[in-house]
Design a protein around this motif. Structure first.
Motif, PDB file in Angstrom:
ATOM      1  N   ASP A  90     -11.323 -24.634 -10.504  1.00  0.00           N
ATOM      2  CA  ASP A  90     -11.347 -23.018 -10.372  1.00  0.00           C
ATOM      3  C   ASP A  90     -11.769 -22.451  -8.924  1.00  0.00           C
ATOM      4  O   ASP A  90     -11.344 -21.626  -8.791  1.00  0.00           O
ATOM      5  N   LYS A  91     -12.617 -23.370  -8.401  1.00  0.00           N
ATOM      6  CA  LYS A  91     -12.890 -23.321  -6.927  1.00  0.00           C
ATOM      7  C   LYS A  91     -12.663 -24.387  -6.069  1.00  0.00           C
ATOM      8  O   LYS A  91     -13.515 -25.141  -6.061  1.00  0.00           O
ATOM      9  N   PRO A  92     -11.356 -24.611  -5.729  1.00  0.00           N
ATOM     10  CA  PRO A  92     -11.022 -25.737  -5.173  1.00  0.00           C
ATOM     11  C   PRO A  92     -11.754 -25.933  -3.606  1.00  0.00           C
ATOM     12  O   PRO A  92     -12.182 -25.007  -2.882  1.00  0.00           O
ATOM     13  N   ARG A  93     -11.829 -27.250  -3.427  1.00  0.00           N
ATOM     14  CA  ARG A  93     -12.632 -27.520  -2.102  1.00  0.00           C
ATOM     15  C   ARG A  93     -12.224 -28.995  -1.551  1.00  0.00           C
ATOM     16  O   ARG A  93     -12.317 -29.867  -2.555  1.00  0.00           O
ATOM     17  N   ASP A  94     -11.710 -28.907  -0.537  1.00  0.00           N
ATOM     18  CA  ASP A  94     -11.215 -30.143  -0.160  1.00  0.00           C
ATOM     19  C   ASP A  94     -12.279 -31.156   0.720  1.00  0.00           C
ATOM     20  O   ASP A  94     -13.132 -30.386   1.453  1.00  0.00           O
ATOM     21  N   LEU A  95     -12.137 -32.567   0.794  1.00  0.00           N
ATOM     22  CA  LEU A  95     -13.091 -33.154   1.498  1.00  0.00           C
ATOM     23  C   LEU A  95     -12.546 -33.916   2.548  1.00  0.00           C
ATOM     24  O   LEU A  95     -11.256 -34.443   2.230  1.00  0.00           O
ATOM     25  N   VAL A  96     -13.059 -34.251   3.563  1.00  0.00           N
ATOM     26  CA  VAL A  96     -12.690 -35.119   4.660  1.00  0.00           C
ATOM     27  C   VAL A  96     -13.464 -36.237   4.649  1.00  0.00           C
ATOM     28  O   VAL A  96     -14.895 -36.131   4.962  1.00  0.00           O
ATOM     29  N   LEU A  97     -13.174 -37.358   4.228  1.00  0.00           N
ATOM     30  CA  LEU A  97     -14.039 -38.614   4.433  1.00  0.00           C
ATOM     31  C   LEU A  97     -14.013 -39.303   5.530  1.00  0.00           C
ATOM     32  O   LEU A  97     -12.757 -39.823   6.299  1.00  0.00           O
ATOM     33  N   VAL A  98     -15.195 -39.821   5.961  1.00  0.00           N
ATOM     34  CA  VAL A  98     -15.184 -40.722   7.249  1.00  0.00           C
ATOM     35  C   VAL A  98     -16.152 -41.788   6.885  1.00  0.00           C
ATOM     36  O   VAL A  98     -17.135 -41.816   6.586  1.00  0.00           O
ATOM     37  N   ARG A  99     -15.420 -42.884   7.070  1.00  0.00           N
ATOM     38  CA  ARG A  99     -16.031 -44.216   6.381  1.00  0.00           C
ATOM     39  C   ARG A  99     -15.731 -45.250   7.414  1.00  0.00           C
ATOM     40  O   ARG A  99     -14.413 -45.453   7.994  1.00  0.00           O
ATOM     41  N   GLY A 100     -16.654 -45.886   7.870  1.00  0.00           N
ATOM     42  CA  GLY A 100     -16.487 -47.034   8.980  1.00  0.00           C
ATOM     43  C   GLY A 100     -17.769 -47.787   9.326  1.00  0.00           C
ATOM     44  O   GLY A 100     -18.486 -47.979   8.049  1.00  0.00           O
ATOM     45  N   ILE A 101     -17.971 -48.451  10.463  1.00  0.00           N
ATOM     46  CA  ILE A 101     -18.954 -49.285  10.641  1.00  0.00           C
ATOM     47  C   ILE A 101     -19.690 -48.721  11.679  1.00  0.00           C
ATOM     48  O   ILE A 101     -19.069 -48.013  12.497  1.00  0.00           O
ATOM     49  N   GLU A 102     -21.012 -48.793  11.864  1.00  0.00           N
ATOM     50  CA  GLU A 102     -21.882 -48.212  12.816  1.00  0.00           C
ATOM     51  C   GLU A 102     -21.233 -48.710  13.993  1.00  0.00           C
ATOM     52  O   GLU A 102     -21.184 -50.054  14.188  1.00  0.00           O
ATOM     53  N   PRO A 103     -20.798 -47.917  15.050  1.00  0.00           N
ATOM     54  CA  PRO A 103     -20.322 -48.344  16.310  1.00  0.00           C
ATOM     55  C   PRO A 103     -21.302 -49.282  17.185  1.00  0.00           C
ATOM     56  O   PRO A 103     -22.362 -48.853  17.139  1.00  0.00           O
ATOM     57  N   SER A 104     -20.892 -50.169  17.953  1.00  0.00           N
ATOM     58  CA  SER A 104     -21.659 -50.863  19.079  1.00  0.00           C
ATOM     59  C   SER A 104     -21.935 -50.242  20.292  1.00  0.00           C
ATOM     60  O   SER A 104     -22.848 -50.538  20.950  1.00  0.00           O
ATOM     61  N   MET A 105     -21.106 -49.559  20.685  1.00  0.00           N
ATOM     62  CA  MET A 105     -21.318 -48.780  21.842  1.00  0.00           C
ATOM     63  C   MET A 105     -20.675 -47.284  22.070  1.00  0.00           C
ATOM     64  O   MET A 105     -20.108 -46.840  21.124  1.00  0.00           O
ATOM     65  N   ARG A 106     -21.240 -46.604  23.016  1.00  0.00           N
ATOM     66  CA  ARG A 106     -20.370 -45.194  23.501  1.00  0.00           C
ATOM     67  C   ARG A 106     -20.494 -44.439  22.109  1.00  0.00           C
ATOM     68  O   ARG A 106     -19.655 -43.607  21.771  1.00  0.00           O
ATOM     69  N   TRP A 107     -21.775 -44.106  21.648  1.00  0.00           N
ATOM     70  CA  TRP A 107     -22.166 -43.392  20.447  1.00  0.00           C
ATOM     71  C   TRP A 107     -21.698 -41.820  20.729  1.00  0.00           C
ATOM     72  O   TRP A 107     -21.327 -41.211  19.847  1.00  0.00           O
ATOM     73  N   ARG A 108     -22.111 -41.343  21.807  1.00  0.00           N
ATOM     74  CA  ARG A 108     -21.784 -39.971  22.151  1.00  0.00           C
ATOM     75  C   ARG A 108     -20.115 -39.436  22.139  1.00  0.00           C
ATOM     76  O   ARG A 108     -19.927 -38.813  21.637  1.00  0.00           O
ATOM     77  N   SER A 109     -19.386 -40.450  22.783  1.00  0.00           N
ATOM     78  CA  SER A 109     -18.239 -40.284  22.605  1.00  0.00           C
ATOM     79  C   SER A 109     -17.520 -40.399  21.168  1.00  0.00           C
ATOM     80  O   SER A 109     -16.586 -39.695  20.770  1.00  0.00           O
TER      81      SER A 109
END
Length: 318
Positions: free
Chosen positions: A87-106
């Motif tokens: 009745d009230k559709p809502r879409d999801l964007v899934l982000v799945r991965g591994i914690e990065p080793s470097m350049r976290w801000r980028s």
């Protein structure tokens, strides 16, 4: 500029993220996102360049055979989209991965770039930590945010954590600095049974997500898996008297601490969830609480969240 050819216009999109590694005790959070992806048949539309963020001596690529041809899978973070009807559709964007080793801000700025281009209204980051909690009781899930207004409107904790943080805490702060409403959901996993999988913690995270974004989530076999997991841990604990006594002490401490909460909001949340499932998945009556529209994130690498690190007010991390 991020080009998203082939991605349809989304309806009230929420980004849900989880990362394997330090923020993912028992693999509870990454398994929760994997469950959403599997149940709703998510379509991958982007993957971050593994060369930019991962140390391959820490997170090694894997080699496999496909049709007699050797191929390599590189550790990375992928984004997929799922369409949720009703009745009230809502879409999801899934982000799945591994914690990065470097350049976290980028890394965070790249995630925020996708969020902006897709019109994401809210970012929910899931994590799991080890805690002094008994496996025989409901898994505690805390919802925290750095935004005091969001804490008030969505009935969340305003984080006061100070100390070491992981990518969950950094991404939440990056969202806050970019003007994107963000929430972290943390499940507490018993430290004496920390090895994955932990379907009970995964189920608890999905239940809390369901309440937060007002969408019924198909649970598949998770409830049965959670019961089987608890029975298995019960049997292991019964074989060791010291472990059994320790679990009993945790139970007593937990029950004493939560006695005032045995009624009221907790019961109301469970009743609302029951009504949603009984009625075939419609949302709980009432208007959906919507966070403010996000602002466009900056493109400067240093704008992605080097501010104060945050987390729950107790020993949990954010």
């Amino acid at each position: 500029m991020i080009e998203l050819e082939g991605v349809p216009e989304l309806v009230d999109p929420v980004m849900v993220a989880a990362f394997e590694g330090w923020n993912d005790a028992g693999d509870a959070a990454s398994t929760a996102v994997a469950h959403l992806d599997k149940e709703w048949k998510g379509e991958v539309f982007a993957a971050l360049d593994a060369e930019d963020y991962y140390d391959f001596q820490v997170n090694r690529p894997t080699v496999f055979l496909e049709g007699g041809v050797r191929k390599i899978t590189w550790p990375t973070t992928r984004l997929s989209v799922i369409r949720v009807g009703g009745d009230k559709p809502r879409d999801l964007v899934l982000v799945r991965g591994i914690e990065p080793s470097m350049r976290w801000r980028s890394f965070c700025n790249e995630i925020l770039g996708f969020a902006h281009e897709l019109g994401v209204e809210l970012v929910v980051i899931m994590g799991a930590l080890l805690g002094d909690t008994p496996h025989t009781r409901p898994v505690p899930v805390s919802g925290v945010t750095s935004d005091p207004d969001l804490a008030r409107t969505m009935d969340l904790e305003e984080t006061k954590y100070e100390g070491p943080t992981g990518i969950v805490g950094i991404l939440q702060e990056a969202c806050t600095h970019a003007g994107v409403p963000a929430v972290s959901l943390w499940a507490a996993v018993p430290h004496y049974v920390s090895q994955p999988p932990n379907p009970k913690a995964t189920l608890a995270l999905l239940n809390r997500l369901e309440d937060l974004i007002d969408v019924r989530i198909p649970l598949g076999d998770l409830a049965e898996d959670a019961r089987a997991w608890q029975v298995g841990v019960d049997q292991l604990a019964a074989e060791d008297s010291e472990v059994a006594e320790y679990v009993q002490s945790l139970e007593e401490a937990r029950d004493t601490a939560e006695l005032p909460e045995a009624s009221g909001d907790a019961i109301a949340r469970e009743f609302e969830r029951y009504l949603r499932r009984r009625d075939g998945g419609g949302p709980t009556p009432g208007e959906r609480t919507r966070p403010p529209k996000p602002q466009r994130p900056g493109t400067d690498e240093d704008s992605g969240g080097t501010g104060e690190e945050s987390g729950p007010s107790d020993s949990s991390e954010d």
